[in-house]
Design a protein around this motif. Sequence first.
Motif, PDB file in Angstrom:
ATOM      1  N   TYR A 241      52.061 -17.407  32.237  1.00  0.00           N
ATOM      2  CA  TYR A 241      52.279 -17.913  30.882  1.00  0.00           C
ATOM      3  C   TYR A 241      51.251 -17.335  29.905  1.00  0.00           C
ATOM      4  CZ  TYR A 241      55.329 -21.487  32.912  1.00  0.00           C
ATOM      5  OH  TYR A 241      56.343 -22.140  33.561  1.00  0.00           O
ATOM      6  N   GLU A 242      50.524 -16.300  30.325  1.00  0.00           N
ATOM      7  CA  GLU A 242      49.423 -15.842  29.493  1.00  0.00           C
ATOM      8  C   GLU A 242      49.877 -15.261  28.150  1.00  0.00           C
ATOM      9  OE1 GLU A 242      50.039 -14.917  32.531  1.00  0.00           O
ATOM     10  OE2 GLU A 242      50.052 -12.745  32.820  1.00  0.00           O
ATOM     11  N   PHE A 243      51.134 -14.819  28.061  1.00  0.00           N
ATOM     12  CA  PHE A 243      51.620 -14.248  26.810  1.00  0.00           C
ATOM     13  C   PHE A 243      52.742 -15.090  26.195  1.00  0.00           C
ATOM     14  CE2 PHE A 243      50.225 -10.471  29.340  1.00  0.00           C
ATOM     15  CZ  PHE A 243      49.069 -10.244  28.627  1.00  0.00           C
ATOM     16  N   LEU A 244      52.752 -16.384  26.556  1.00  0.00           N
ATOM     17  CA  LEU A 244      53.795 -17.252  26.019  1.00  0.00           C
ATOM     18  C   LEU A 244      53.508 -17.604  24.566  1.00  0.00           C
ATOM     19  CD1 LEU A 244      56.397 -18.760  26.779  1.00  0.00           C
ATOM     20  CD2 LEU A 244      54.988 -20.698  27.469  1.00  0.00           C
ATOM     21  N   THR A 245      52.273 -17.953  24.254  1.00  0.00           N
ATOM     22  CA  THR A 245      51.850 -18.226  22.875  1.00  0.00           C
ATOM     23  C   THR A 245      50.502 -17.560  22.645  1.00  0.00           C
ATOM     24  OG1 THR A 245      50.652 -20.274  23.384  1.00  0.00           O
ATOM     25  CG2 THR A 245      53.023 -20.465  22.923  1.00  0.00           C
ATOM     26  N   TRP A 246      50.139 -17.372  21.374  1.00  0.00           N
ATOM     27  CA  TRP A 246      48.874 -16.704  21.091  1.00  0.00           C
ATOM     28  C   TRP A 246      47.683 -17.573  21.479  1.00  0.00           C
ATOM     29  CZ3 TRP A 246      45.387 -18.856  17.719  1.00  0.00           C
ATOM     30  CH2 TRP A 246      45.867 -19.846  16.837  1.00  0.00           C
ATOM     31  N   ARG A 247      47.834 -18.916  21.434  1.00  0.00           N
ATOM     32  CA  ARG A 247      46.740 -19.788  21.854  1.00  0.00           C
ATOM     33  C   ARG A 247      46.473 -19.637  23.357  1.00  0.00           C
ATOM     34  NH1 ARG A 247      49.180 -23.451  18.078  1.00  0.00           N
ATOM     35  NH2 ARG A 247      47.731 -24.033  16.388  1.00  0.00           N
ATOM     36  N   LEU A 248      47.562 -19.647  24.144  1.00  0.00           N
ATOM     37  CA  LEU A 248      47.395 -19.480  25.588  1.00  0.00           C
ATOM     38  C   LEU A 248      46.821 -18.104  25.914  1.00  0.00           C
ATOM     39  CD1 LEU A 248      50.640 -21.106  27.025  1.00  0.00           C
ATOM     40  CD2 LEU A 248      48.316 -21.988  27.136  1.00  0.00           C
ATOM     41  N   THR A 249      47.210 -17.093  25.154  1.00  0.00           N
ATOM     42  CA  THR A 249      46.673 -15.751  25.383  1.00  0.00           C
ATOM     43  C   THR A 249      45.168 -15.722  25.160  1.00  0.00           C
ATOM     44  OG1 THR A 249      48.767 -14.740  24.698  1.00  0.00           O
ATOM     45  CG2 THR A 249      46.819 -13.331  24.689  1.00  0.00           C
ATOM     46  N   ILE A 250      44.712 -16.357  24.084  1.00  0.00           N
ATOM     47  CA  ILE A 250      43.275 -16.395  23.795  1.00  0.00           C
ATOM     48  C   ILE A 250      42.527 -17.159  24.895  1.00  0.00           C
ATOM     49  CG2 ILE A 250      41.540 -17.299  22.204  1.00  0.00           C
ATOM     50  CD1 ILE A 250      43.463 -16.712  19.925  1.00  0.00           C
ATOM     51  N   ILE A 251      43.077 -18.314  25.320  1.00  0.00           N
ATOM     52  CA  ILE A 251      42.419 -19.102  26.366  1.00  0.00           C
ATOM     53  C   ILE A 251      42.357 -18.313  27.668  1.00  0.00           C
ATOM     54  CG2 ILE A 251      42.615 -21.183  27.784  1.00  0.00           C
ATOM     55  CD1 ILE A 251      43.844 -22.582  25.390  1.00  0.00           C
ATOM     56  N   TRP A 252      43.475 -17.641  28.005  1.00  0.00           N
ATOM     57  CA  TRP A 252      43.503 -16.862  29.242  1.00  0.00           C
ATOM     58  C   TRP A 252      42.498 -15.715  29.190  1.00  0.00           C
ATOM     59  CZ3 TRP A 252      45.187 -11.679  29.671  1.00  0.00           C
ATOM     60  CH2 TRP A 252      45.185 -11.186  30.968  1.00  0.00           C
ATOM     61  N   MET A 253      42.405 -15.011  28.063  1.00  0.00           N
ATOM     62  CA  MET A 253      41.463 -13.904  27.937  1.00  0.00           C
ATOM     63  C   MET A 253      40.020 -14.393  28.028  1.00  0.00           C
ATOM     64  SD  MET A 253      43.288 -11.566  24.982  1.00  0.00           S
ATOM     65  CE  MET A 253      41.941 -10.399  25.003  1.00  0.00           C
ATOM     66  N   MET A 254      39.732 -15.529  27.379  1.00  0.00           N
ATOM     67  CA  MET A 254      38.381 -16.092  27.477  1.00  0.00           C
ATOM     68  C   MET A 254      38.064 -16.482  28.927  1.00  0.00           C
ATOM     69  SD  MET A 254      38.307 -18.433  24.012  1.00  0.00           S
ATOM     70  CE  MET A 254      36.723 -19.151  24.450  1.00  0.00           C
ATOM     71  N   GLY A 255      39.036 -17.082  29.610  1.00  0.00           N
ATOM     72  CA  GLY A 255      38.828 -17.437  31.009  1.00  0.00           C
ATOM     73  C   GLY A 255      38.626 -16.213  31.883  1.00  0.00           C
TER      74      GLY A 255
END
Length: 472
Positions: A176-190
Amino acid sequence: MALLTPIVSVAVSILYTPFLLLILCIIFLASIGKSLGVRRLYVNILLKLFEYGRQHIEVAKKLQRNDSSDEDEPPVPDDKPPSAIVKENGVNGTKTTVIERQEILGPSPELNYRRVQNGHRTEQSVGETNLEFHFYHCMDLVKAGMESIIEDQVTSVFEAEELRSWNLLTRTNRQYEFLTWRLTIIWMMGFVVRYFFLLPLRILIFVIGVWWLIVSTACVGTLPDGPFKQRVNYSMSIMSFNFLSRCISMVIAYHDGEVNRPRSGICVANHTSPIDVLVLMCDNCYSLIGQRHGGFLGLLQRALARASPHIWFERSEVKDRHAVARRLKEHISVPDNPPILIFPEGTCINNTSVMQFKKGSFEVGGTIYPVAIKYDPRFGDAFWNSSRYGMLHYLLNMMSSWAIVCDVWYLPPMHRRSDETAVDFANRVKAVVARRGGLVDLQWDGQLKRMKAKKEWRELQQEEFSKRLKGE
């Protein structure tokens, strides 16, 4: 390149002192068996982060379904597989299969086949004769065969456990890392935190922990045998393995240890991963049994053998059941020896089920101390799929996971009854472990992961089917 060198040197000079203080703090806390609670706080923060991500995933999927319905297109199907819907964690014995099947085909010779008579299922007692044969008498066998085709009980326990929510790791079954821009940012930070901060720190802790284990066991090995050596070995072992547990941010909750923690005899536990040994050795000192290895693993075996009595077999001796039983009896006959740790399944299972316990460790006598281990897969999957990943790849996955969280239950000691066979005793212990750990109790041999079903099992089913055809 000339500009990069001073930047790196400045960064190293700045981070050297904090890293050194952190390592010294970890060593000190591990030596006294204490924790500042940082790992548990870290786990609680992760749970809130996972919940935040779950809410965003549900909102995004709902918007996708609404957009699809506005365009008169079929709704986007939920990508949650059926097994993920029913697979749950806990200690309440929840189901972990797609099908709620009744056991028809199994390896046990004492099969309980059901008859269908007059539209009702009834149990046929031993010696009862049914001369009238109808086709539907075999429908339970056909049904069991179809269930096995849809979901094989054996194969499913050697695959990673499905999660009910995404844990921000791309190695899981849902991305789900590219489902929304918020999730993308959280995934990249993680990703940055796990691979650029946690992973280097954990590798450093692992290297220092292995070095400390080798040095401490070598020092203990120089002491004369006796109670003093045993006390020193116990303290050094607990400290070394507690320090090593920090390299995967392990958070362990031990239950009923004050009452049921083994002090001698044989300790048996369900097997998920090589780190099962690490989990149990953080709370108690055990003797280990296994095949003698070379290389790095052999180095650790020789180091452990200097300080405590362990049982290592040569490759030619492993299949000699009598030699194994003799060494086990010799070990447990000495009251001062630590309890010996055995995983009777003989292979790693994905922590949803418990498979057949081999009878060897239940034939030697003595007290059996059952232990149930249950990992929380939300933070990292501890299951080692040895047919898919090598040891180094597996360790990399462990060190790059968020954390390893598990519960350990020490169960009351058990003894073999006078009228009980070793197989029955093993099954009774297995049932207790499965019930306490919230795992499914399976009768299948875990070695089916690597070999075909025994010829005797196939002949047993053929014999039963022929009896039905004959009306016996």
